[in-house]
Design a protein around this motif. Sequence first.
Motif, PDB file in Angstrom:
ATOM      1  N   GLN A 175       0.706  -1.533   0.091  1.00  0.00           N
ATOM      2  CA  GLN A 175      -0.104   0.399   0.304  1.00  0.00           C
ATOM      3  C   GLN A 175       0.443   1.352  -0.189  1.00  0.00           C
ATOM      4  N   GLU A 176       2.250   0.867   0.683  1.00  0.00           N
ATOM      5  CA  GLU A 176       2.504   2.349   0.376  1.00  0.00           C
ATOM      6  C   GLU A 176       3.927   2.469  -1.037  1.00  0.00           C
ATOM      7  N   TYR A 177       4.934   1.368  -0.605  1.00  0.00           N
ATOM      8  CA  TYR A 177       5.205   1.234  -2.159  1.00  0.00           C
ATOM      9  C   TYR A 177       5.060   0.591  -3.362  1.00  0.00           C
ATOM     10  N   GLY A 178       4.186  -0.143  -3.476  1.00  0.00           N
ATOM     11  CA  GLY A 178       3.443  -0.316  -4.504  1.00  0.00           C
ATOM     12  C   GLY A 178       3.942  -1.912  -4.405  1.00  0.00           C
ATOM     13  N   VAL A 179       3.770  -2.073  -6.100  1.00  0.00           N
ATOM     14  CA  VAL A 179       4.802  -3.360  -6.508  1.00  0.00           C
ATOM     15  C   VAL A 179       6.088  -3.585  -7.575  1.00  0.00           C
TER      16      VAL A 179
END
Length: 268
Positions: A175-179
Motif C-alpha cells: 500500500q505504501e510502496y507498490g509492486v
Amino acid sequence: MQFRQQALAKLQSPEELDLPVRFARPQGWLVLAVTVVAMAAASVWAVTGSVASTVSAPAILTHGQGSYLLQSPVAGQVTAVLAKQGEQVTANSPVLKVRTAKGEVVVRALDAGRVSGLAATVGQIIQTGANVAAVEKVAHTKDALYATLYVPAENAASIPDDASVDLTVQSVPTQEYGVLRGHVKSVDRAAQSPQQIAAFLGDSQLGEQFTKKGRPVAVTVRLDKSSGTKSGYKWSSADGPPYKLTSMTMASGSIRLTDQRPVDWLLP
C-alpha cells in the motif's frame, strides 16, 4: 344499431386527416438515442477492444544462478563452524570441521558464493551426505537480482516472451510502496520436482512448498532497473522502498498474458 352507424360515419369522415400524428414523446426519443449510442459503443469495443488476462504464481528473489546444498563427505562430530551466514566465500574455502575416527576433516565450499544458511552446529553428530550449509551462487553481492516464479504447468505455454510482471514482495508494504516491475526472461520447458527446486534454491522446505499443487514450471523474471530508487529497481510508486532488496526474499507475481479479443469473428 344506431351506435354502429355513428362509428362508421366517424371513420369515413375526413375532418381530422390534416392533424399531425405524435409517434413518441421527447422522453422516448432520449431513451432511444441513449440505447443506440450504447449499442454502437459496445459494437466498436467488441471489434477493437481487448481483455487483459493474467496468471499468478508464488515467487522468490535470487541472483539467477541458484544455490547448492553443501553436504558432508564424512560422518562424525562438528568441532568448528568456520563460515558465517551471509558471508561471501570462494571455491574450496573451509566451511566447517568434522572429527572422525580417522582424524579431523575440513568440509569446503564447492563453488564461490554467499552462505545463505547453516544447518550444522558445533557438537552436532552428522552422517555422510548430511546437508550442512546452503550456498547461493553469486560472485559479487552487487550482482543483479532476478525473480523465479513457479507457475502451474498448464499455464506456462501461454506466457509470451518479455511479458510484463508485477511482483508483490513479502518484505515491502504494498500500500505504501507498490509492486516491483519486471519482464519475463525465460520459461523452462519441463515441470520441476521438489528435489530440483530444493537443489536450485538450497532449501528442501521450499521445494515442498512450491509443489503442493503439482509440479510447476520455473519462469525467470528480469527486474526492471531504475537509478532513481534506493533498491535500484523500478516500482509502481515513484521511489519504492527506502532500502535494498536481498536474495531469498519471498514474493508473489502476476504475469500479463497476451490480450484477448472479447469476440472471435468467424470468417467464411
